[in-house]
Design a protein around this motif. Sequence first.
Motif, short mmCIF file in Angstrom:
data_model
loop_
_atom_site.label_atom_id
_atom_site.label_comp_id
_atom_site.label_asym_id
_atom_site.label_seq_id
_atom_site.Cartn_x
_atom_site.Cartn_y
_atom_site.Cartn_z
N GLY A 55 21.06 -6.46 17.24
CA GLY A 55 20.41 -6.80 18.99
C GLY A 55 19.82 -5.89 18.27
O GLY A 55 18.93 -5.18 17.51
N ASP A 93 16.88 -7.25 23.98
CA ASP A 93 18.44 -7.62 24.37
C ASP A 93 19.41 -6.19 25.20
O ASP A 93 20.39 -6.56 26.24
CB ASP A 93 19.66 -7.54 23.40
CG ASP A 93 19.62 -8.50 22.32
OD1 ASP A 93 18.69 -9.72 22.88
OD2 ASP A 93 19.09 -8.25 20.88
N GLU A 125 25.40 -15.57 20.70
CA GLU A 125 24.08 -16.15 21.40
C GLU A 125 24.12 -17.64 21.45
O GLU A 125 24.58 -17.53 20.26
CB GLU A 125 22.40 -15.38 20.79
CG GLU A 125 21.35 -15.54 21.76
CD GLU A 125 20.45 -15.21 21.62
OE1 GLU A 125 19.58 -14.70 22.42
OE2 GLU A 125 19.90 -15.37 20.26
N VAL A 159 23.06 -14.10 25.09
CA VAL A 159 23.91 -13.50 24.48
C VAL A 159 25.54 -13.44 24.82
O VAL A 159 25.42 -13.34 26.49
CB VAL A 159 23.17 -11.62 25.14
CG1 VAL A 159 24.56 -10.93 24.35
CG2 VAL A 159 21.99 -11.55 23.82
#
Length: 174
Positions: free
Chosen positions: A13, A17, A68, A73
């Motif tokens: 991440g 994000d 993803e 996500v």
Amino acid sequence: MTKNNTQVSLRTGNLDDAESVKELQREVLSESEFMISVIEEFEETTEQLRNWIQRILVNERETLIVAETEGKVVGLIVFRSKNTKRLSHTGSFTAMVNKAYRDRGIGKLLIKELLNWTEQNPLIEKISLGVLSTNQRAIGLYKSMGFVEEGRKIKEVKFKEDLYVDDILMYKLV
């Protein structure tokens, strides 16, 4: 590729994000009977989540991995470690997958990726987690991946009057 031929990519991440993580957390908390927190308790702003992600990224004993698909996500796993010397070899994780993407093996992929990360990280020796005793699918998954029960907090979570659930503590040495 997962069950049902869903194309999923896993990656670390990043700060970009934060909004997607916020949306995923809100989705999961609003519909899941397997989370300790409820949606009414979730008040983090995108900026607060960016700061949380930043703290994880700069800590060599922690990681955030996102799943993803089609640019969205749909799952995550976060591993956090204690900042005390005697517990710094341990950490625990929390995982969540969007309800629409469950039963496709995304959770298993996230855990495998976390296990790969911990095996490459000489600072981590033990992975822990807590799971509600009512979440039999998750317990089965964790056991299939080598996690074992090390304890149980009896009646730890109260859903409503006279409805309590145990919190099962599990671990795996790496």
